[in-house]
Design an enzyme around this catalytic site. Structure first.
Site, mmCIF file in Angstrom:
data_model
loop_
_atom_site.group_PDB
_atom_site.id
_atom_site.type_symbol
_atom_site.label_atom_id
_atom_site.label_comp_id
_atom_site.label_asym_id
_atom_site.label_seq_id
_atom_site.Cartn_x
_atom_site.Cartn_y
_atom_site.Cartn_z
ATOM 1 N N ARG A 233 -119.053 -76.349 14.826
ATOM 2 C CA ARG A 233 -120.175 -75.225 15.386
ATOM 3 C C ARG A 233 -121.526 -75.425 15.897
ATOM 4 N NH1 ARG A 233 -117.496 -71.986 11.251
ATOM 5 N NH2 ARG A 233 -115.918 -71.201 11.414
ATOM 6 N N PHE A 249 -109.054 -69.476 21.193
ATOM 7 C CA PHE A 249 -108.839 -69.192 19.803
ATOM 8 C C PHE A 249 -110.127 -68.972 19.377
ATOM 9 C CE2 PHE A 249 -106.054 -72.446 21.741
ATOM 10 C CZ PHE A 249 -104.826 -72.145 21.569
ATOM 11 N N ASP A 271 -108.270 -64.359 22.431
ATOM 12 C CA ASP A 271 -107.771 -64.716 20.829
ATOM 13 C C ASP A 271 -106.237 -63.459 20.803
ATOM 14 O OD1 ASP A 271 -108.014 -66.248 18.332
ATOM 15 O OD2 ASP A 271 -106.987 -64.731 17.536
ATOM 16 N N ASN A 300 -102.504 -64.369 24.741
ATOM 17 C CA ASN A 300 -102.095 -65.905 24.210
ATOM 18 C C ASN A 300 -102.538 -66.823 25.389
ATOM 19 O OD1 ASN A 300 -100.904 -68.538 24.153
ATOM 20 N ND2 ASN A 300 -98.822 -67.476 24.671
ATOM 21 N N ASP A 321 -109.865 -74.290 19.999
ATOM 22 C CA ASP A 321 -110.096 -74.382 18.516
ATOM 23 C C ASP A 321 -108.779 -74.039 18.092
ATOM 24 O OD1 ASP A 321 -109.984 -74.883 15.725
ATOM 25 O OD2 ASP A 321 -111.973 -73.152 15.576
ATOM 26 N N CYS A 361 -105.729 -79.186 13.907
ATOM 27 C CA CYS A 361 -105.749 -78.898 12.558
ATOM 28 C C CYS A 361 -104.773 -79.494 12.456
ATOM 29 C CB CYS A 361 -106.557 -77.844 12.438
ATOM 30 S SG CYS A 361 -105.562 -76.240 12.539
HETATM 31 N N1 SAH Z 1 -113.214 -71.233 16.044
HETATM 32 C C1 SAH Z 1 -112.203 -70.412 14.659
HETATM 33 C C2 SAH Z 1 -110.789 -70.588 14.126
HETATM 34 C C3 SAH Z 1 -110.109 -70.276 14.922
HETATM 35 S S1 SAH Z 1 -108.497 -70.139 14.080
HETATM 36 C C4 SAH Z 1 -114.005 -70.396 14.122
HETATM 37 O O1 SAH Z 1 -114.283 -70.800 14.378
HETATM 38 O O2 SAH Z 1 -113.456 -69.157 12.690
HETATM 39 C C5 SAH Z 1 -107.122 -70.084 15.522
HETATM 40 C C6 SAH Z 1 -106.595 -68.502 16.406
HETATM 41 O O3 SAH Z 1 -105.656 -68.307 17.287
HETATM 42 C C7 SAH Z 1 -106.933 -66.992 15.180
HETATM 43 O O4 SAH Z 1 -107.724 -66.546 15.126
HETATM 44 C C8 SAH Z 1 -105.722 -66.928 15.758
HETATM 45 O O5 SAH Z 1 -105.599 -65.003 16.122
HETATM 46 C C9 SAH Z 1 -104.827 -67.567 17.564
HETATM 47 N N2 SAH Z 1 -104.341 -67.439 18.040
HETATM 48 C C10 SAH Z 1 -103.275 -67.635 17.491
HETATM 49 N N3 SAH Z 1 -102.205 -68.644 18.499
HETATM 50 C C11 SAH Z 1 -102.983 -68.082 19.510
HETATM 51 C C12 SAH Z 1 -102.341 -67.718 20.978
HETATM 52 N N4 SAH Z 1 -100.885 -68.012 21.100
HETATM 53 N N5 SAH Z 1 -102.999 -67.349 21.619
HETATM 54 C C13 SAH Z 1 -104.416 -66.299 20.985
HETATM 55 N N6 SAH Z 1 -104.968 -66.897 19.613
HETATM 56 C C14 SAH Z 1 -104.020 -67.352 19.208
#
Ligand code: SAH
Length: 417
Positions: A233, A249, A271, A300, A321, A361
């Site tokens: 970050r 995400f 998200d 999505n 992410d 990940c």
């Molecule tokens: N970048 C964030 C962590 C991301 S974790 C940070 O720095 O804190 C992954 C995220 O993706 C979660 O919040 C989850 O709710 C979201 N997620 C999972 N599948 C998804 C999708 N298909 N579309 C949008 N968001 C999604």
């Protein structure tokens, strides 16, 4: 001072009380399969097991030996797992009586630099196999610790470990966030709640690189916050000044808050979780960054990127992410298609000279495979992609040379023409 070794006896705990237990059972490793143990790899897969002497219970600590009877190490036993033995020590020396406490102290010592940082109050204190404590995760969030025990052996030790951590560390309370898939795979029940000490408030305020975040360990994802992305970050934010940033995400806005502080012109946070988006908003205002134009979108991301493409939208910086798309090697193909899909779309959405910060990940996809996927996406998107930084999980999630499987987070920060 360490206690003298106790022959055939090791330290165990039940209900929070440590005691000396005798090792009765032995797991015999097939001929030729001792090699990974000699290299100090911590896993014995079921295919490598020749036989079991005695009748070890689920979660017992067993001796591991070759067919000649030579002791190769000691480990947790779970016959129901695809990894029936997880080693905690190698070689034929018996475990020291204070073995667990030493391992915990070493893990804590390894985080000294982070502990001393006045701008940081949240980090991982214990990272499982990487700290020689398979299945144990301990995260610090300010005055509270969040603990996960991911196999039956570590589950047995849970109460004693929690007590030891309360005595050793400054902590007001410890909660367990034992609700992950990996526990289910090990036959353990889901459990979330207070282990010892004071219950934490619903939201704990933490400091990360001087930024404030609200973390809700019991209701949030993982243990509440993606601590593994701290350094990434910070690095990504260096490129965010004046940019229109799509944080895809975004969860509770980790990357967005950093980018806003660094002077991003606008944020689009996407998200699937409405709750995570709302928390992101709170985190921005907690840092006095509400003036930065912020557009949270609940959708999505796979679909949203298509909508943006069809609408001809452009961004100067995109962060991708996604959650784990491949937990295992078996899901690799499908995951690879998913990663290619979102990266291809993101590349098309970037203005020339734009920045893509993209992550995986998934344990099943290594750094080389991830880079290959991105190169296919670049070719199909007809964009030139320059890798500026190769990224990985932070130093509180160390990777032992003998256990490269611990390196699950990989990322690329690229300039796109
Ligand atoms: N970048 C964030 C962590 C991301 S974790 C940070 O720095 O804190 C992954 C995220 O993706 C979660 O919040 C989850 O709710 C979201 N997620 C999972 N599948 C998804 C999708 N298909 N579309 C949008 N968001 C999604």
């Amino acid at each position: 001072m360490s206690s003298p070794p106790c022959q055939g006896i090791f330290l165990w705990a039940r209900g929070g009380v440590w005691y000396d237990a005798a090792v009765k059972e032995t797991v015999i490793v097939k001929a030729g399969r001792e090699k990974s143990l000699a290299l100090r790899h911590p896993w014995i897969l079921s295919g490598a097991i020749d036989g079991v002497r005695g009748n070890p219970g689920t979660g017992a600590l067993v001796r591991v030996a070759d067919r000649k009877g030579n002791t190769l190490g000691w480990g947790f036993y779970n016959p129901a797992s695809t990894i029936p033995v997880r080693l905690v020590a190698w070689g034929n020396a018996p475990l020291q009586a204070d073995f667990w406490k030493r391992a915990l102290r070493r893990a804590i010592k390894g985080r000294e630099l982070l502990e001393r940082d006045p701008d940081l109050t949240a980090y991982r204190l214990v990272y499982s196999e990487s700290d020689g404590l398979p299945g144990l995760i301990v995260d610090r969030y300010g005055d509270f610790l969040v603990l996960q025990t991911l196999n039956p052996g570590m589950e047995e030790l849970k109460a004693a470990i929690a007590e030891f951590l309360m005595e050793t560390l400054p902590a007001r309370g410890i909660v367990e966030k034992n609700d992950g898939q990996s526990r289910r795979r090990e036959g353990l029940p889901q459990r979330v709640g207070l282990l010892i000490g004071e219950p934490p408030p619903e939201s704990i305020e933490i400091l990360e690189n001087g930024l404030r975040f609200l973390v809700d360990p019991l209701r949030g994802q993982k243990t509440g916050f993606y601590l593994d992305q701290r350094e990434n970050r910070d690095l990504a934010a260096r490129y965010a000044g004046g940019k229109k940033v799509l944080d895809a995400f975004s969860y509770t806005g980790g990357f967005s808050v950093y980018c806003a502080r660094a002077g991003a012109a606008a944020l689009i946070r996407a998200d699937a979780s409405r709750d995570a988006l709302a928390r992101g908003q709170r985190n921005l205002s907690l840092n006095g960054l509400s003036r930065v134009p912020d557009n949270p979108i609940r959708d999505n991301v796979f679909q949203l990127l298509r909508t943006f493409r069809d609408a001809g939208r452009r961004f100067d910086m995109i962060i991708l992410d996604p959650p784990k798309l491949a937990a295992t090697v078996a899901q690799r193909e499908k995951a690879a298609r998913g990663y290619k899909d979102i990266n291809l779309l993101a590349l098309k959405l970037l203005s020339p000279g734009g920045i893509l910060v993209t992550f995986s990940c998934s344990g099943g996809i290594d750094a080389a495979a991830f880079e290959r996927i991105l190169s296919w996406a670049a070719k199909d998107a007809r964009r030139t992609v320059q890798v500026l930084h190769r990224l990985h999980q932070g130093p509180d999630h160390p990777v032992r040379l003998s256990f490269p499987e611990a390196a699950y987070l990989k990322g690329l920060l690229c300039r796109v023409w």
